[in-house]
Structures are given as C-alpha cells and as structure tokens.
Design an enzyme around this catalytic site. Structure first.
Site, PDB file in Angstrom:
ATOM      1  N   GLU A   1       1.833   5.715   7.594  1.00 11.88           N
ATOM      2  CA  GLU A   1       3.221   5.913   7.163  1.00 11.88           C
ATOM      3  C   GLU A   1       3.889   7.037   7.945  1.00 11.88           C
ATOM      4  O   GLU A   1       5.094   6.989   8.204  1.00 11.88           O
ATOM      5  CB  GLU A   1       3.264   6.206   5.661  1.00 11.88           C
ATOM      6  CG  GLU A   1       2.637   5.130   4.782  1.00 11.88           C
ATOM      7  CD  GLU A   1       3.156   3.734   5.066  1.00 11.88           C
ATOM      8  OE1 GLU A   1       4.364   3.575   5.354  1.00 11.88           O
ATOM      9  OE2 GLU A   1       2.353   2.783   5.006  1.00 11.88           O
TER      10      GLU A   1
ATOM     11  N   GLY B   1       0.838  -1.187   0.000  1.00 15.27           N
ATOM     12  CA  GLY B   1       0.000   0.000   0.000  1.00 15.27           C
ATOM     13  C   GLY B   1       0.874   1.239   0.000  1.00 15.27           C
ATOM     14  O   GLY B   1       0.617   2.197  -0.725  1.00 15.27           O
ATOM     15  N   ALA B   2       1.936   1.191   0.814  1.00 11.69           N
ATOM     16  CA  ALA B   2       2.875   2.313   0.891  1.00 11.69           C
ATOM     17  C   ALA B   2       4.114   1.833   1.634  1.00 11.69           C
ATOM     18  O   ALA B   2       4.144   0.760   2.210  1.00 11.69           O
ATOM     19  CB  ALA B   2       2.242   3.512   1.604  1.00 11.69           C
ATOM     20  N   MET B   3       5.162   2.684   1.604  1.00  9.19           N
ATOM     21  CA  MET B   3       6.417   2.391   2.305  1.00  9.19           C
ATOM     22  C   MET B   3       6.942   3.679   2.903  1.00  9.19           C
ATOM     23  O   MET B   3       7.002   4.712   2.231  1.00  9.19           O
ATOM     24  CB  MET B   3       7.437   1.775   1.344  1.00  9.19           C
ATOM     25  CG  MET B   3       8.767   1.413   1.986  1.00  9.19           C
ATOM     26  SD  MET B   3       8.592   0.077   3.193  1.00  9.19           S
ATOM     27  CE  MET B   3      10.162   0.252   4.064  1.00  9.19           C
TER      28      MET B   3
ATOM     29  N   HIS C   1       5.293   5.798  11.159  1.00  6.33           N
ATOM     30  CA  HIS C   1       6.571   5.104  10.964  1.00  6.33           C
ATOM     31  C   HIS C   1       7.765   6.052  11.053  1.00  6.33           C
ATOM     32  O   HIS C   1       8.887   5.596  11.292  1.00  6.33           O
ATOM     33  CB  HIS C   1       6.597   4.449   9.590  1.00  6.33           C
ATOM     34  CG  HIS C   1       5.983   3.091   9.543  1.00  6.33           C
ATOM     35  ND1 HIS C   1       6.305   2.095  10.420  1.00  6.33           N
ATOM     36  CD2 HIS C   1       5.062   2.561   8.686  1.00  6.33           C
ATOM     37  CE1 HIS C   1       5.614   1.002  10.118  1.00  6.33           C
ATOM     38  NE2 HIS C   1       4.852   1.259   9.076  1.00  6.33           N
TER      39      HIS C   1
END
Length: 836
Positions: free
Chosen positions: A291, A256-258, A294
């Site tokens: 994200e 989905g995302a990083m 994170h």
C-alpha cells in the site's frame, strides 16, 4: 447505476477541468442515512453539457451556478448539467444511504460492545454513494472535507486535521489532487496510536474491541512502516507526497487493504487477536509495503483509465515484495511470492478468462473489476522482475523517477512509463512490452537432457512451449542450478548458470552449451532463483530425485520452485494427487520455512477436496493428516511451524475424540494455545464431521461475542450436516439484502463440504438458477466475492458443467457472473480430468 464507458469518460475529460471538491457530511442522525452537502467547481466550454455520478437516497436541493436544477435532471442515477459556463459551481445537498457491502460509506455495529463504526471505500465507483462527482481516474482534483459526528467520535481522512475538533465538528485541510476513488474517511469511537518518523506524522486506528491487541502490535507495525518509508525514500527522488500517514484497520473490509493517501485502510483481521505464524506477520508487512508503494504508483501518478490498472497493482506487488525483503526482518518474501502470489497469477493466466497484463480495451468501469485479479497483481509483478533483469536495476529506477517527475499529481499511461524506462536504459521496450504486457497466457519451460555413457551431459536444451490458442514464445532470463548429494547426505549447489532464452534467435529450443561435458547433477533445477514467469518442468531423472533432494535443500526459494512445480503439475493433471500427498508426507514435516508449510497445506487440501474420487479421498486426506501430525511432533513448541501443522491437522483429521479433547483442553501439544480462533477452527471441523451441533455453536458464540465470532458461527451453521440448516444457509446467501458482506461470505464458505456431497449436490442446480438474482441485488466486489465463494466447486460432475454451459448461454448474463462461472467451470473441468 449505468457503468461509465470509456467513450463517455474520454468525452467528459475533454470537455471539463475539475477545480475543487468541498464535501460536508453530517453523520449524527439515527437510521440508515446521512446528510451530504457538496460544492463542486469546474470549468467547461460555455454552453456545453455534462453529468455527474451520484446515488442519493433523496435529493434536498441542487443548484448549478445558483440556478435550481429540475428533478428531471437526475435520471438513471446521473445528474445532468446543461448550459454550462466557463467557470461552474454545482451545489448539491442530499440524504445518502449507509452501506452494508463494504462499498460507499460502510456502517458496522460491533457485536462486542454495540459501538458503531463507519469507513468510506470508493473503489471502483463508490464515491457516488457519498457525494456527486466526476467519477473517473483522470479527473483528479483537491478535496476539502468537513464532518459533523456524534460527540466522542474520532474522524480521520485523507487531509490533515485543520485545527482541533470542537463539538463533534471535524474539518480537514485541502488535499493534493486526488482521483475520486481515493477519497476516504473513518468515523466512530476508534482507538488511535500515534507516532512520527522523518517528519511524517504516523497513526494507527482500530475498533475499541481490538484496542488491546493493537497496543501490543503497534511497535511492530510502526517499525515496518518506518523501515519501508526509509527504503522508498532511498529509491525514489520524490518523498512521500501526502503529509501524514494513517493506517486504519476497519471491519468487514472487502479487500486486503486500500491505498487511500493519508488514510490507508486495511481489513482489521490484520490486528491479530489469537496466535499467528510468522508467515501471517510477513504477509501483513508485505501489505503495508504494497500500500505504501501505491502512494507513488496510483496516488501520486494515477492511471488515465482502467486498462492501466496494472500500473497500480503490478508495481505495488513487485515493490511490496522487494521492499519487505530489503528493509524488514522478513527477508524471504520472494519465497512467499513464488509459493503464493506468482502461483495465483499463473492459475488466473491459464483460465479461459485470461487477459493481458495491460489489456488494450476496458470498455467501461464495471469491466475493470474483472481485471482486479492475479494477472494484474502477481503476473504483472513477475513480469516486472523480468524487466528489471532485462534493463538493469539502475536504469529501471531512473526511469521510475523520471516518470514521477513528469506526471506528479496527474495521470499517465503505459506508453508514458515505457518511454521513461526506455530513455533511462537506452533499450526500445516496444517488442518486449508486446509479448509480456499485451499478450495473455503462460509459457512452459522444460528441460530436455541427453547424457553420455560416463555420466556427463551430452546436451541440455530448454524447450519453450505455448498453448495452442495463445502461440506466443517469449524471452526469458533465468538460472539453472546444479545440485548434488554429498557423502554426508547433504545437498549442495555445485553451479548456477545464467541463461537468456531468446526465441528470436533460438526459436523454441535453447541449447545450454556451458553444460556440455559437465558431470550430471542429482537435480537440474530449471528457474533456480525463480526469476522467470513460466511453468517449469524438470527432466525425468531430476523429477524422480525430488523426494530425496527436496528435504535437504538449504535454499528456501529453491524448495519453493520445486513445490510450486509439483503443485502446478498436479493441478494440470500431469501428476496424480497420490504422488503429491506422498511427497507432502515425506518432505513437509522437515520443511523449515513456515510460508512453504502453510501454502503447501492450503493448496494440497484444496486439491484433495476435488481431485480424488469420493472413494479415494479419505486415504489422501489421511496421508495429509499424518504429515501434519509428524510436523507438529517435529516442530519446536510454540513455533510458527507447529501452529501451521496444528491448523492443517485440524482441517484434515477425522479423529473427533482427539479434536474434542483439544477443545476441552485435554492432550493439547505443548506450546499450542487453544485460543478463540483455534477453538472455532476445531469446532467447525467437529460440525462438518457431525460431532457437534447447533447448541455447541451458540455456546461458543456466547463465549466469543465478537465480529470474528459472529463470522465463525455463521460458517459453522452453514457447515451443519442437516437439510434444514443447509436450506436456511442457502436462502440467507441468495436472498438477504440486509446482511453484511462478511457474514454472507462466511456462510458461503461453510456451505460446501466434500464430506457432505449427498446433502449439497442438489444445490449445484440452485446455484445456477439463483445466482443471477443475487447479483442483481448485490453488486460490485461484494457480489463477486459471494458468487465465487458460493460456487459448487466440490460437486465434481459432468452435470455441474452442463449447468454452467446452460447459464453461460444466456445473453443477459452480467460480465461478473460470466467470469465467475467460466472460471469455476474450468476448475471442475480440471478436477474431472484428474479423476479420469
């Protein structure tokens, strides 16, 4: 590439300290390779030896402390370094290969305009595909990046730009210490939108083909970003620690995302080109918040090894849900969590492949990928909600802030975090962590009710059970809600009771003394507020009242708890699919929360495709279609509920004339735009039902020559009810090493159709014969996703289970395929049980 073992990582971390990476990339040459030059400095014990990971297409030169390295030093895609000095400089220049798997430096040619786009994705061990490195999370170091790109391209990276780009040369400032798997960049003719908030430069990037759509959605994205930044700054004493905050929406992304610092990368389906529901917009906002979490959990403080992956993902999942609800217009995210995310975690936790949230042993990097699942994300987040309830929010946040201060730009472990929260709360968390973080599987909480003759509770008991193979009872903090129907038909909460389930004092049975003598409620809702991580079962009278009570409940989270309990009971084979579709027909058309509508339809459709027999499935599907028809009729034109209903109706209808009319613009419900994505959804259903063929697919692709259009066309071609089309699709999935990850995945998605069982049944045999070879050619997340998507889950037969058992009996099976087949077989087992 040999997977890095924990023992090797521990030995290497004790032997060296990484000082700096300077990486210089030249991406101007045509073809499938690019040039990479790396200067890596590190200290070591004089005379010692070590190695770096790398995966070059060809070596140009390599020197260690000015001495050329022999070609023999590079073996097994590791570069051996011997005769080390106290201070060392490794200089390597090599040709590296672009990727088509979403890993390393991924290269994409946009079919909309033939423009080329690149992005780097290093997770878990993809850095070796771009530069030689010490690829483990506890060897963090600053990075300095320079890129020579074609004229007219835009390049963005973790570091802020060091001066203006000139002649295609882009240079970036040195970053804070980063783990290698966070290093990233984008390069290509990207479209950019910029802003600033609270001293932090902001940017959004996408392909030119999506530029118009990004421009229209930038205000919403920036608003969510700013709101989340402000809330994190209120909670955390460390401000956002990485300078600028870029968010790049890139093609063919596996996740989905990083969370790469300074350049967070998202799949570009989050830039919507067609109408979407508020549920989808909420999901995007939650991913933005996830994200961003994170940046503290993962980027600022990084796990020391992959066994603490949950320190990244569980916290980001919990905070992403919490912050979105607290800071943005999407205030019902805990309803989404209950319906979607926690249900995902509970399904994973009940499979044979279950593991603890914080496993004690992850022996190598490849095995870490297996923990990248609903347990590390959603179960861990649900457990954190319990921790907050256990120690209090103030102590929880104080512990987090102490943790950040102690380990900023470094690494930490579960023990480090628990110690900080224990000090802040004054509570020893050792026993709590043992049962919640170190033990797998999920408990069940069931209400047991005894009544008096005059309609009062004589005794209410919460009974906790555990699976025989995991006999662990846990403490739970939760609420019981008593709901009554009034004379006007409305349902209202009469009373909510907080309950502490403590097996150390109560064993498996917790008596709710406060309810003795209380008038019996129409609905006694266990886990009202959805605080507990447990399977919930109502008492028989409350369960019988659900169809009448559910549509009248005002609280969306209470409705989500009831829907989740029903879906879980059907998944377990405790209740039949017929009961579920009857409830869907009765209650879903009046459901107000679009997320509940979408998830109930998605899960019900998955169950209807596998749990009924082939003979009874059409009736169940027809009831689902009726529910969607009623929802569309009841919804406000142009609303999210209407769009969700239309999508559900397309997927469940067998009325090809009606669907064809919609495709032609005839009798379309008021408020529904038959845009590009909806057209493909209709066409795929017509293809599955045999009412459209290859010519219609190619005509639609000519109309929509885009990345999304190419994927949808691949899905439709694989769905054709034709033996030759199925054979082509299967060979493509199994054998084509050059195809992109996303086109392969779309093909696998279209292949298995329950309406085409006679046609696809022979491919169950092919799956178990062919999949080991496919995964030998396509590894990592791309290979795992393809193996999952291609699993023959609609072939619900004992023979499918026999084939799975035969493959699982092989000693040479990869860990990834073993996990995929184990889980897929469990799904087939459940479906067979439900049919029985």
């Amino acid at each position: 590439m040999p997977s890095l073992t924990r023992a090797e990582a521990t030995e290497r971390a004790a032997a060296i300290t990484v000082t700096d990476y300077a990486v210089d990339l030249d991406i101007t040459a045509p073809g499938d390779t690019f040039r990479s030059r790396t200067v890596l400095t590190f200290s070591a014990e004089p005379g010692g030896s070590t190695f770096v990971e790398w995966e070059p297409a060809s070596l140009i030169s390599a020197t260690l402390n000015g001495t050329p390295l022999e070609p023999s030093a590079s073996a097994g895609e590791r570069l051996t370094l011997t005769g080390l000095a106290a201070a060392n400089e490794l200089v390597v220049e090599a040709e590296m290969r672009y990727s088509n798997t979403g890993e390393g430096l991924h290269r994409f040619v946009d079919p909309a305009d033939d423009r080329v786009y690149l992005y780097a994705h290093m997770f878990l061990d993809g850095a070796r595909r771009i530069f030689p490195c010490f690829d483990q999370p506890d060897l963090k170091a600053p990075f300095t990046l320079a890129v020579t790109a074609p004229e007219g391209w835009l390049v963005a990276a973790n570091g802020e730009r060091a001066g203006a780009a000139s002649g295609g040369r882009w240079e970036f400032a040195q970053t804070k210490p980063l783990a290698t798997y966070f290093v990233s960049l984008i390069a290509g003719p990207y479209h950019a939108v910029t802003d600033e908030h609270d001293g932090i430069p902001l940017a959004l990037y996408c392909r030119q083909a999506l530029a118009e759509h990004l421009d229209g959605q930038a205000d919403e994205l920036f608003t969510v970003t700013k709101q989340c930044l402000d809330r994190y700054h209120e909670l955390f004493e460390v401000r956002y620690p990485f300078g600028h905050y870029g968010q790049a929406f890139v093609p063919e992304f596996n996740f989905g995302a990083m969370e790469n610092p300074g350049i967070v990368v998202f799949r570009d389906e989050f830039i919507y080109r067609s109408a979407v529901t508020d549920g989808q917009r909420e999901q995007r906002a939650m991913v933005v918040a996830h994200e961003m979490a994170h940046q503290w959990f993962g980027d600022l403080v990084t796990m020391a090894w992959w066994d603490d992956l949950w320190l990244n993902e569980s916290f980001a999942e919990y905070l992403g849900t919490r912050i979105t609800a607290e800071a943005t217009r999407f205030t019902e995210t805990w309803t989404t969590f209950a319906m979607q995310r926690k249900a995902w975690g509970m399904r994973a936790d009940q499979r044979p492949s279950t593991h603890p949230v914080a496993p004690a042993d992850v022996d190598d990097t490849a095995l870490a990928l297996l923990n990248f699942d609903g347990i590390s994300y959603a179960k861990g987040a649900a457990v954190l909600r319990q921790l907050v309830a256990y120690v209090g929010d103030k102590a929880f946040l104080a512990g987090l802030n102490e943790h950040f201060a102690a380990h900023a730009y470094g690494n930490a472990t579960l023990a480090d975090l628990l110690a900080a929260v224990s000090r802040a709360s004054g509570r020893d968390l050792g026993a709590w962590a043992d049962v919640w973080l170190r033990r797998e599987q999920v408990n069940t909480l069931r209400a047991e009710v005894e009544r008096t003759g005059d309609g009062r509770y004589a005794q209410v008991t919460l009974v906790q059970t555990a699976p025989d193979e995991h006999p662990v009872l846990r403490p739970h903090k939760l609420c019981l809600g008593l709901y009554d129907r009034g004379a006007d038909g409305a349902v209202a909460l009469r009373r909510m009771i907080e309950v502490d389930v403590d097996p150390e004092t109560d064993g498996a049975r917790t008596v709710i003394a406060e309810l003795a003598g209380e008038p019996v409620a129409d609905l006694l809702l266990v886990n009202d507020g959805d605080l507990a991580y447990a399977k919930i079962r109502l008492d028989p009278e409350s369960a019988a009242a659900v169809p009448a009570v559910l549509p009248l409940l005002d609280d969306s989270l209470a409705r989500a708890v009831l829907w989740s309990g029903m879906l879980d009971a059907v998944t377990d084979g405790e209740r039949p699919v017929a009961e579920l579709v009857t409830l869907v027909l009765a209650a879903l058309p009046v459901e107000r929360e679009v997320v509940i509508v979408e998830d109930v339809l998605r899960m019900t459709r998955a169950l209807v495709d596998r749990y009924p027999t082939p003979e009874s499935r059409p009736a169940a599907l027809e009831m689902l279609a009726q529910a969607c028809d009623r929802l569309v009729a009841a919804a406000e034109p142009g609303s999210s509920r209407q769009l969700a209903g239309v999508r559900g109706l397309i997927g469940s209808s067998v009325d090809t004339a009606r669907l064809q009319g919609w495709l032609d613009g005839e009798n379309v419900p008021d408020g529904v735009a038959v845009d590009a994505d909806l057209r493909w959804l209709i066409l795929q259903r017509l293809v599955v039902l045999g009412a459209a063929g290859p010519e219609r697919i190619e005509a639609e692709l000519a109309r929509d020559r885009s990345a999304q259009g190419e994927q949808a066309a691949a899905r439709c071609r694989a769905a054709l009810p034709d033996p030759e089309a199925k054979a082509r699709a299967w060979e493509f999935v199994i054998s084509d090493p050059d195809a992109s990850n996303r086109i392969l995945e779309a093909t696998a998605q279209g292949f298995w159709q329950p309406e085409q069982l006679a046609l696809v049944e022979p491919y169950a045999e092919r799956y178990f014969a062919d999949m080991p070879g496919m995964l030998a050619r396509r590894t990592g997340m791309s290979g795992e996703r393809l193996a999952v998507t291609a699993y023959p889950s609609v072939v619900v037969a004992e023979r499918t289970r026999e084939l799975a058992a035969e493959l699982l009996g092989r000693g040479d099976l990869s860990a990834i395929l073993r996990r995929v087949v184990t889980d897929g077989d469990d799904d087939v087992r459940r479906a067979l049980h439900a049919r029985g």
